[in-house]
Scaffold this active site. Structure first.
Site, short mmCIF file in Angstrom:
data_model
loop_
_atom_site.label_atom_id
_atom_site.label_comp_id
_atom_site.label_asym_id
_atom_site.label_seq_id
_atom_site.Cartn_x
_atom_site.Cartn_y
_atom_site.Cartn_z
CD GLU A 1 -4.92 1.48 -2.94
OE1 GLU A 1 -4.70 1.04 -1.76
OE2 GLU A 1 -5.76 2.53 -2.82
CG ASP B 1 -0.48 2.61 6.75
OD1 ASP B 1 -0.82 3.64 6.09
OD2 ASP B 1 -0.67 2.87 7.98
CG ASP C 1 -1.85 1.01 1.35
OD1 ASP C 1 -1.92 1.46 0.20
OD2 ASP C 1 -2.11 1.46 2.58
#
Lengths: 181, 181
Positions: free
Chosen positions: B67, B140, B7
């Site tokens: 992502e 996260d 991420d």
């Protein structure tokens, strides 16, 4: 001082290297690194990284100047520009260069004396300041040279003695000698 | 299959590694890489690159899932996220990993069955799917595990046999066993 400007982009990444010799500036190298749009983004970033690594290793600039990127209207482009700028900043710092960022407006202000100058005005000033017969092509290369010139004018020890913008604005005779794209 | 989710972020970059064993998924590693906000962006990108390089080299994932980032309301964050994602994609591809990107909505859809799920819903599903006693922290890390789970459910050879969202929505008894942050 030897300054490499980088105008980051994934499809087209401009570069331009300027050597200062007292008040004079010489364009040493300028061009563009392109990556194939039919390849994956990770592969294109790896290509960009490899080319930038080669370029910085060959040129050994004292300073690498990268355009500071902000939000653009095209979100997809903004992200790929961000990714490319990340790779450029990373490569420069890993190779031991001083790294500086300027916004587009800072470059316009430093090169033309007017933060709202058009791309065309900036590029013609680049040709004039570097004593080139024509505006460097492609445009990305000229933009990268403008970044390098911006740093040379902004760094206090290296302010060049180029004509003031007001004089340039009225110097139509000389301006017409600059080749147009 | 061994999948590492990333991420991307410059201040906080989450990572989460999941190994699939038939229909079961095991969380192997999860955490966050942070960089000091008082350092320059190039130095922070270099730190992120070094940490990601170490992580991917140690874990040897088959696939790295990052992502896919788009425009966010905070333009400054969007650019640093773009820069961090560029470094993550580059590092993964240079280390020979297959690299895949998914949008946040694709992850939500794959993990909860609903593309408009909240962050909290996604994180609780991550804990459930990985049979964890509590939602992984920091957030996260949980988001990165969700990316890895997304790939394992999306890759056709590895669709897991987890409960359907409709059943989960009504399984309040089990849901209450999931630790809250």
């Amino acid at each position: 001082m030897f300054v490499l400007g980088i105008d980051p982009g994934l499809s087209r990444c401009g570069y331009g290297c300027v050597r200062s010799d007292g008040p004079r500036r010489h364009a040493v190298a300028a061009g563009v690194i392109t990556t194939a749009i039919d390849e994956s983004v990770p592969s294109r970033l790896a290509t960009l990284r490899a080319e930038l690594h080669k370029l910085v290793s060959e040129l050994h600039p004292d300073v690498v100047v990268v355009e500071r990127v902000f939000f653009q209207t095209n979100a997809r482009t903004a992200m790929s520009v961000g990714q490319a700028s990340g790779v450029a900043l990373l490569t420069a710092v890993e190779l031991g260069c001083e790294v500086v960022e300027y916004t587009s407006n800072e470059v316009k202000l430093a090169v033309t004396g007017f933060g709202g100058a058009t791309k065309d005005q900036v590029q013609r000033m680049v040709a004039r300041l570097l004593d080139l017969d024509a505006v460097p092509k492609p445009a990305d290369a000229a933009d990268a040279l403008a970044l390098a010139l911006c740093h040379l004018s902004t760094a206090p020890w290296a302010r060049p003695s180029w004509p003031t913008p007001s004089r340039l604005d009225t110097a139509k005779g000389r301006e017409s000698q600059v080749a147009r794209p």
